[in-house]
Design a protein around this motif. Structure first.
Motif, PDB file in Angstrom:
ATOM      1  N   TYR A  79     -53.303 -60.386   7.422  1.00  0.00           N
ATOM      2  CA  TYR A  79     -54.087 -59.088   7.512  1.00  0.00           C
ATOM      3  C   TYR A  79     -55.290 -59.292   6.814  1.00  0.00           C
ATOM      4  O   TYR A  79     -55.549 -60.115   5.958  1.00  0.00           O
ATOM      5  CB  TYR A  79     -53.478 -57.553   7.179  1.00  0.00           C
ATOM      6  CG  TYR A  79     -52.615 -57.104   7.537  1.00  0.00           C
ATOM      7  CD1 TYR A  79     -52.947 -55.941   8.699  1.00  0.00           C
ATOM      8  CD2 TYR A  79     -51.354 -57.251   7.656  1.00  0.00           C
ATOM      9  CE1 TYR A  79     -51.930 -55.605   9.650  1.00  0.00           C
ATOM     10  CE2 TYR A  79     -50.256 -56.687   8.428  1.00  0.00           C
ATOM     11  CZ  TYR A  79     -50.518 -55.763   9.515  1.00  0.00           C
ATOM     12  OH  TYR A  79     -49.726 -55.206  10.149  1.00  0.00           O
ATOM     13  N   ASP A  91     -57.704 -57.446   4.508  1.00  0.00           N
ATOM     14  CA  ASP A  91     -57.850 -56.256   3.881  1.00  0.00           C
ATOM     15  C   ASP A  91     -59.264 -55.863   3.518  1.00  0.00           C
ATOM     16  O   ASP A  91     -59.442 -54.673   3.016  1.00  0.00           O
ATOM     17  CB  ASP A  91     -57.031 -56.584   2.513  1.00  0.00           C
ATOM     18  CG  ASP A  91     -55.613 -56.832   2.838  1.00  0.00           C
ATOM     19  OD1 ASP A  91     -55.077 -56.204   3.729  1.00  0.00           O
ATOM     20  OD2 ASP A  91     -55.111 -57.446   2.219  1.00  0.00           O
ATOM     21  N   LEU A 121     -57.597 -63.962   4.529  1.00  0.00           N
ATOM     22  CA  LEU A 121     -56.334 -63.212   5.048  1.00  0.00           C
ATOM     23  C   LEU A 121     -55.425 -63.066   3.880  1.00  0.00           C
ATOM     24  O   LEU A 121     -55.279 -63.855   2.974  1.00  0.00           O
ATOM     25  CB  LEU A 121     -55.797 -64.006   6.023  1.00  0.00           C
ATOM     26  CG  LEU A 121     -56.683 -64.030   7.170  1.00  0.00           C
ATOM     27  CD1 LEU A 121     -56.059 -65.012   8.193  1.00  0.00           C
ATOM     28  CD2 LEU A 121     -56.593 -62.598   8.136  1.00  0.00           C
ATOM     29  N   GLU A 173     -54.150 -51.853  14.821  1.00  0.00           N
ATOM     30  CA  GLU A 173     -54.903 -52.846  15.165  1.00  0.00           C
ATOM     31  C   GLU A 173     -54.182 -54.164  15.442  1.00  0.00           C
ATOM     32  O   GLU A 173     -54.200 -54.655  16.652  1.00  0.00           O
ATOM     33  CB  GLU A 173     -56.032 -53.112  14.310  1.00  0.00           C
ATOM     34  CG  GLU A 173     -57.118 -54.134  15.117  1.00  0.00           C
ATOM     35  CD  GLU A 173     -58.337 -54.374  14.411  1.00  0.00           C
ATOM     36  OE1 GLU A 173     -59.160 -54.635  14.635  1.00  0.00           O
ATOM     37  OE2 GLU A 173     -57.941 -54.405  13.094  1.00  0.00           O
ATOM     38  N   CYS A 174     -53.120 -54.489  14.785  1.00  0.00           N
ATOM     39  CA  CYS A 174     -52.173 -55.578  14.876  1.00  0.00           C
ATOM     40  C   CYS A 174     -51.593 -55.420  16.191  1.00  0.00           C
ATOM     41  O   CYS A 174     -51.533 -56.337  17.010  1.00  0.00           O
ATOM     42  CB  CYS A 174     -51.403 -55.925  13.694  1.00  0.00           C
ATOM     43  SG  CYS A 174     -50.303 -57.225  13.762  1.00  0.00           S
ATOM     44  N   GLN A 202     -59.448 -63.039  15.538  1.00  0.00           N
ATOM     45  CA  GLN A 202     -58.602 -62.402  16.038  1.00  0.00           C
ATOM     46  C   GLN A 202     -58.217 -62.989  17.360  1.00  0.00           C
ATOM     47  O   GLN A 202     -57.102 -62.521  18.025  1.00  0.00           O
ATOM     48  CB  GLN A 202     -59.038 -60.856  16.395  1.00  0.00           C
ATOM     49  CG  GLN A 202     -59.056 -60.186  14.957  1.00  0.00           C
ATOM     50  CD  GLN A 202     -59.408 -58.576  14.923  1.00  0.00           C
ATOM     51  OE1 GLN A 202     -60.228 -58.396  16.005  1.00  0.00           O
ATOM     52  NE2 GLN A 202     -59.134 -57.921  14.039  1.00  0.00           N
ATOM     53  N   ALA A 249     -56.002 -58.604  11.964  1.00  0.00           N
ATOM     54  CA  ALA A 249     -55.922 -57.187  12.045  1.00  0.00           C
ATOM     55  C   ALA A 249     -56.285 -56.597  10.549  1.00  0.00           C
ATOM     56  O   ALA A 249     -56.001 -56.906   9.503  1.00  0.00           O
ATOM     57  CB  ALA A 249     -54.708 -56.694  12.601  1.00  0.00           C
ATOM     58  N   ARG A 250     -56.723 -55.323  10.637  1.00  0.00           N
ATOM     59  CA  ARG A 250     -57.270 -54.722   9.634  1.00  0.00           C
ATOM     60  C   ARG A 250     -56.194 -53.454   9.199  1.00  0.00           C
ATOM     61  O   ARG A 250     -56.306 -52.655   8.370  1.00  0.00           O
ATOM     62  CB  ARG A 250     -58.564 -54.240   9.369  1.00  0.00           C
ATOM     63  CG  ARG A 250     -59.534 -55.269   9.629  1.00  0.00           C
ATOM     64  CD  ARG A 250     -60.877 -55.030  10.035  1.00  0.00           C
ATOM     65  NE  ARG A 250     -60.719 -54.871  11.498  1.00  0.00           N
ATOM     66  CZ  ARG A 250     -62.123 -54.543  12.114  1.00  0.00           C
ATOM     67  NH1 ARG A 250     -63.110 -54.227  11.749  1.00  0.00           N
ATOM     68  NH2 ARG A 250     -61.886 -54.237  13.642  1.00  0.00           N
ATOM     69  N   SER A 251     -55.188 -53.333  10.415  1.00  0.00           N
ATOM     70  CA  SER A 251     -54.295 -52.208   9.986  1.00  0.00           C
ATOM     71  C   SER A 251     -52.949 -52.664  10.876  1.00  0.00           C
ATOM     72  O   SER A 251     -53.165 -53.591  11.787  1.00  0.00           O
ATOM     73  CB  SER A 251     -54.734 -50.949  10.388  1.00  0.00           C
ATOM     74  OG  SER A 251     -54.913 -50.919  12.034  1.00  0.00           O
ATOM     75  N   LEU A 252     -52.182 -51.952  10.734  1.00  0.00           N
ATOM     76  CA  LEU A 252     -50.656 -52.191  11.983  1.00  0.00           C
ATOM     77  C   LEU A 252     -50.941 -51.789  13.393  1.00  0.00           C
ATOM     78  O   LEU A 252     -50.679 -52.441  14.233  1.00  0.00           O
ATOM     79  CB  LEU A 252     -49.714 -51.296  11.214  1.00  0.00           C
ATOM     80  CG  LEU A 252     -48.491 -51.393  12.138  1.00  0.00           C
ATOM     81  CD1 LEU A 252     -47.955 -52.717  12.323  1.00  0.00           C
ATOM     82  CD2 LEU A 252     -47.144 -50.409  11.475  1.00  0.00           C
ATOM     83  N   ASN A 302     -49.693 -61.619   4.644  1.00  0.00           N
ATOM     84  CA  ASN A 302     -49.126 -60.875   5.911  1.00  0.00           C
ATOM     85  C   ASN A 302     -50.146 -61.404   7.119  1.00  0.00           C
ATOM     86  O   ASN A 302     -49.827 -60.895   8.146  1.00  0.00           O
ATOM     87  CB  ASN A 302     -48.991 -59.557   5.909  1.00  0.00           C
ATOM     88  CG  ASN A 302     -47.742 -59.194   4.713  1.00  0.00           C
ATOM     89  OD1 ASN A 302     -46.984 -60.030   4.838  1.00  0.00           O
ATOM     90  ND2 ASN A 302     -47.883 -58.148   4.220  1.00  0.00           N
TER      91      ASN A 302
END
Length: 91
Positions: free
Chosen positions: A23, A25, A18, A64-65, A50, A59-62, A21
């Protein structure tokens, strides 16, 4: 939860990957490609990651988060999820 030890190890590897943040990546497949046990399902390890707190971790993007955070709420809002997924360009 009753999980195979290999799934727990794979999820631990994802946790170690991770960003600061929270995420992920890199693609789980790429990360787990280094993993000795090839029987591990990357999707299962990702779903386990998750499902942990705080909501949105792994998450892999904002988008998705935010969707993960919405799904963790007791009073889910399908409309909010639709707005995030179908109108992501607005964000």
């Amino acid at each position: 939860m009753r999980l195979e030890p290999s799934c727990i190890e794979a999820t631990d590897l994802l946790i170690d990957s991770l960003s600061d943040n929270g995420y992920l990546d890199e693609a789980p497949d790429a990360i787990l490609g280094q993993f000795a046990n090839s029987d591990v399902d990357p999707q299962q390890a990702l779903e386990l990651l998750q499902s942990l707190d705080p909501a949105g971790v792994g998450a892999r993007s904002l988008i998705e988060c935010l969707c993960l955070q919405l799904r963790s709420l007791e009073s889910r809002s399908p409309l909010a999820e639709t707005l995030l997924t179908d109108y992501r360009d607005c964000f």
